[in-house]
Write an enzyme that holds these catalytic residues in place. Structure first.
Site, PDB file in Angstrom:
ATOM      1  CD  GLU A  60      -7.235   5.215  -5.609  1.00 13.42           C
ATOM      2  OE1 GLU A  60      -7.648   6.373  -5.840  1.00 13.42           O
ATOM      3  OE2 GLU A  60      -6.434   4.961  -4.692  1.00 13.42           O
ATOM      4  CD  GLU A 118      -9.541  22.584   5.430  1.00 14.17           C
ATOM      5  OE1 GLU A 118      -9.843  23.796   5.491  1.00 14.17           O
ATOM      6  OE2 GLU A 118      -9.777  21.771   6.356  1.00 14.17           O
ATOM      7  CB  CYS A 150     -13.142  23.514  11.717  1.00 10.82           C
ATOM      8  SG  CYS A 150     -14.701  22.702  12.130  1.00 10.82           S
ATOM      9  CG  HIS A 176     -13.137  21.911   7.185  1.00  9.94           C
ATOM     10  ND1 HIS A 176     -12.005  21.681   7.945  1.00  9.94           N
ATOM     11  CD2 HIS A 176     -14.186  21.544   7.952  1.00  9.94           C
ATOM     12  CE1 HIS A 176     -12.372  21.187   9.118  1.00  9.94           C
ATOM     13  NE2 HIS A 176     -13.684  21.104   9.147  1.00  9.94           N
ATOM     14  N   GLY A 200      -9.924  25.483  14.916  1.00  8.41           N
ATOM     15  CA  GLY A 200      -9.019  26.638  14.994  1.00  8.41           C
ATOM     16  C   GLY A 200      -9.783  27.944  15.142  1.00  8.41           C
ATOM     17  CB  SER A 243      -0.902  -0.010   1.223  1.00 12.15           C
ATOM     18  OG  SER A 243      -0.114   0.136   2.385  1.00 12.15           O
ATOM     19  CD  GLN A 303       8.961 -11.353 -12.847  1.00 15.16           C
ATOM     20  OE1 GLN A 303       8.880 -12.559 -12.781  1.00 15.16           O
ATOM     21  NE2 GLN A 303      10.106 -10.713 -13.038  1.00 15.16           N
TER      22      GLN A 303
HETATM   23  N1  GLN Z   1     -14.617  19.499  17.309  1.00 19.40           N
HETATM   24  C1  GLN Z   1     -15.246  20.617  16.713  1.00 19.40           C
HETATM   25  C2  GLN Z   1     -16.716  20.371  16.428  1.00 19.40           C
HETATM   26  O1  GLN Z   1     -17.148  19.270  16.362  1.00 19.40           O
HETATM   27  C3  GLN Z   1     -14.526  21.064  15.454  1.00 19.40           C
HETATM   28  C4  GLN Z   1     -14.610  20.073  14.356  1.00 19.40           C
HETATM   29  C5  GLN Z   1     -13.572  20.333  13.285  1.00 19.40           C
HETATM   30  O2  GLN Z   1     -12.582  21.011  13.518  1.00 19.40           O
HETATM   31  N2  GLN Z   1     -13.750  19.752  12.140  1.00 19.40           N
HETATM   32  O3  GLN Z   1     -17.464  21.300  16.251  1.00 19.40           O
END
Ligand code: GLN
Length: 552
Positions: free
Chosen positions: A141, A518, A387, A516, A389, A13, A192
């Site tokens: 995949e 990102e 989040c 999020h 953060g 993997s 192989q």
């Molecule tokens: N633990 C937090 C919540 O559930 C933040 C979740 C997260 O950071 N994705 O709200």
């Protein structure tokens, strides 16, 4: 007409099937075809949401709120498109629907058997994804490695698909060629054997992708072709490389895309389709000015190894935004628990251009995160909170600016006198019933941005859609009090009046988002918030400050 390309792994993997799938998809797109990609995970979990990220890597959330494997994120980044829930399945999910159908008498009194009913369900799902996306090429995949017990039913499904559509199914084996130090040459034998194992499952490869530390040479290509029943031009080298975004170019240089098309009797419809991709890769190579970004988390260590997979999309988002502005990001992995043990370590943050605290759950390391945020706020270090953060930034502000010393999230302290972060509406019953899987606030929601704020400037529009994954949220009972003390609420979900973005003025960049971002960053379209964060982190004053510190 859909064409299906199964991608299976050989030898071990972690050889990068996901990257190979995504990169092959990008190459086929560049030839003028529409492409989608499906991920099959062989574990029993119904989704990736209930797995520890240290073990399994990031949980990637789709627009329609599925908690999927990080490979789905790679598909989105390479194909520059949203991949939805229909493109993801696990053993658990497949069995769940077979059993549900049995309970609903949908098998008409038949004995429901592992074969054919389970592979049939797998293939029905694959065809549904093909229909819904309308893609001409569907890359499938299959997680795991050939020869293990777990994915055998998916290989069986692939065999049945090939029987059903012999002209429209091809198999790619992505296999590993070790170069043992003591031997000093690339060995093909494990592959192989992987081919033999694949054949025992009723499949044979049409292409073999030779993953290795180096490019496979001609004699070994020929040897492998001979033992694998494939044309020698169908062995494609895929050496280790400094950026995964170069893999489509590696494939193109070996005409992998053209060869795949020819194997289906098709021809490229477009030329030069990798032009923008190539320009992006050139941008990576010419991004030379270094910026140091700290990522503070806790999902790093497993035994003696430090893995960063748990934060994959965050890392990629930082890279995309940095490259786009000519910077080469150097990421520092910082364990928040360290700041709890020795607060003097916080000083290391002043050596950074910017700090990101990504999503997280639970008590471990949270006080360290809150301390780090306080340091960033007071020392004016650019900060982006994602989040957890963001929630930690709210707690920090409530405690140290407003003076609510015991402010907390009820996730950690149910009895806090100041629950500035608390359960979302409707979550109480779920927690009580232990109904945890798939019950967070998931997927895309609107966020209305307030004029004149950093968030609004970054996005350049009034309403955005971002993906969520959380159970707790900013407690509106404290909104006025925190706003009066200087916290700016710059983004709100208009439907439910939930606080989605907070920021501070008088700071080079201090933004916390409940969502999020990102997940929506792509190399060809970096995310606006990460762009703004990197821009602030790389401002001259930030760099002067850093070099002054360094020389002192
Ligand atoms: N633990 C937090 C919540 O559930 C933040 C979740 C997260 O950071 N994705 O709200």
């Amino acid at each position: 007409m859909h064409h299906y390309i199964y991608i299976v792994g050989g030898v071990m993997s972690g050889v990068g099937k996901g990257t190979v799938s995504a990169a092959l998809g990008r190459v086929l797109m560049s030839k003028g075809y529409t492409v989608t990609a499906i991920k099959i995970d062989p574990y029993i979990n119904v989704d990736a949401g209930t797995m520890n990220p240290v073990e399994h890597g990031e949980v990637f959330v789709t627009m329609d709120g599925d908690e999927t494997d990080q490979d789905i994120g790679n598909y989105e980044r390479f194909l520059n498109t949203n991949i939805l829930s229909v493109n993801y399945m696990t053993t658990g999910r497949v069995y769940q629907s077979v059993i549900q159908r049995e309970r609903n008498l949908e098998y008409g009194g038949k004995t429901v058997q592992v074969v054919p009913h389970v592979p049939d369900e797998v293939n029905a799902r694959i065809e549904r994804a093909a229909e819904q996306t309308g893609a001409e090429f569907v890359l499938v995949e299959v997680g795991g490695t050939v020869g293990e017990y777990e994915n055998i039913l998916f290989l069986e499904a692939a065999r049945l698909m090939r029987m059903r559509y012999p002209d429209r199914v091809r198999n790619v084996l992505v296999s590993y060629m070790p170069v043992p130090q003591a031997v000093g040459e690339m060995k093909t034998k494990p592959t192989q054997q992987a081919v033999r194992t694949m054949m025992a499952a009723g499949l044979s490869p049409d292409f073999v992708v030779a993953r290795s530390s180096m490019q496979i040479d001609r004699p070994r290509m020929e040897k492998l072709a001979l033992f694998s029943n494939v044309d020698k031009d169908h062995v494609i080298g895929s050496p280790d490389i400094d950026s995964i975004y170069k893999v489509p170019l590696v494939f193109e240089s070996q005409k992998f895309g053209d060869k795949v098309l020819h194997s289906f009797g098709l021809h490229p419809r477009a030329k030069g389709g990798l032009r923008t991709w190539r320009a992006m890769v050139r941008g990576i190579e010419t991004a030379l000015r270094e910026i140091r970004i700290g990522v503070i988390g806790k999902y790093f260590s497993t035994g003696d190894f430090t893995l960063s997979d748990a934060y994959l999309s965050v890392i990629e988002a930082i890279k995309h935004a940095s490259w786009a502005q000519g910077y080469r990001p150097k990421l520092e992995w910082l364990n928040s628990e360290e700041y709890e043990k020795s607060p003097s370590k916080l000083k290391e943050l002043s050596q950074l251009n910017g700090v990101v605290i990504p999503g997280g759950f639970g008590a471990r390391g949270i006080e360290g995160k809150i301390r780090a945020i306080q340091y960033c706020r007071e020392q004016k270090i650019p900060y982006l909170g994602l989040c957890y953060g963001m929630q930690c930034a709210v707690i920090e502000f409530a405690r140290h600016v407003v003076g609510l010393k015991k402010a907390h999230t009820t996730e950690i302290d149910e009895a806090t006198p100041h629950p500035v972060v608390h359960l979302l509406p409707g979550q109480e019953e779920k927690v009580k019933d232990k109904s945890y899987g798939g019950t967070l606030r998931l997927g895309a929601y609107h966020c209305a941005l307030r004029a004149g704020t950093a968030a609004r400037r970054a996005y350049g529009k009034a309403v955005v859609e971002e993906r969520h994954r959380h159970r707790y949220e900013f407690n509106n009972v404290y909104r006025d009090q925190l706003v009066k003390a200087g916290l700016v609420v710059s983004g709100v979900n208009p439907e439910q009046d939930l606080v989605e973005i907070v920021e501070l003025t008088g700071h080079p960049f201090f933004v916390g988002v409940q969502f999020h971002p990102e997940f929506q960053s792509r190399p060809l379209s970096p995310h606006p918030l990460f762009m703004a964060f990197v821009k602030a982190a790389a401002t001259p004053s930030r760099r002067i400050r850093q070099s002054r510190k360094k020389s002192s």
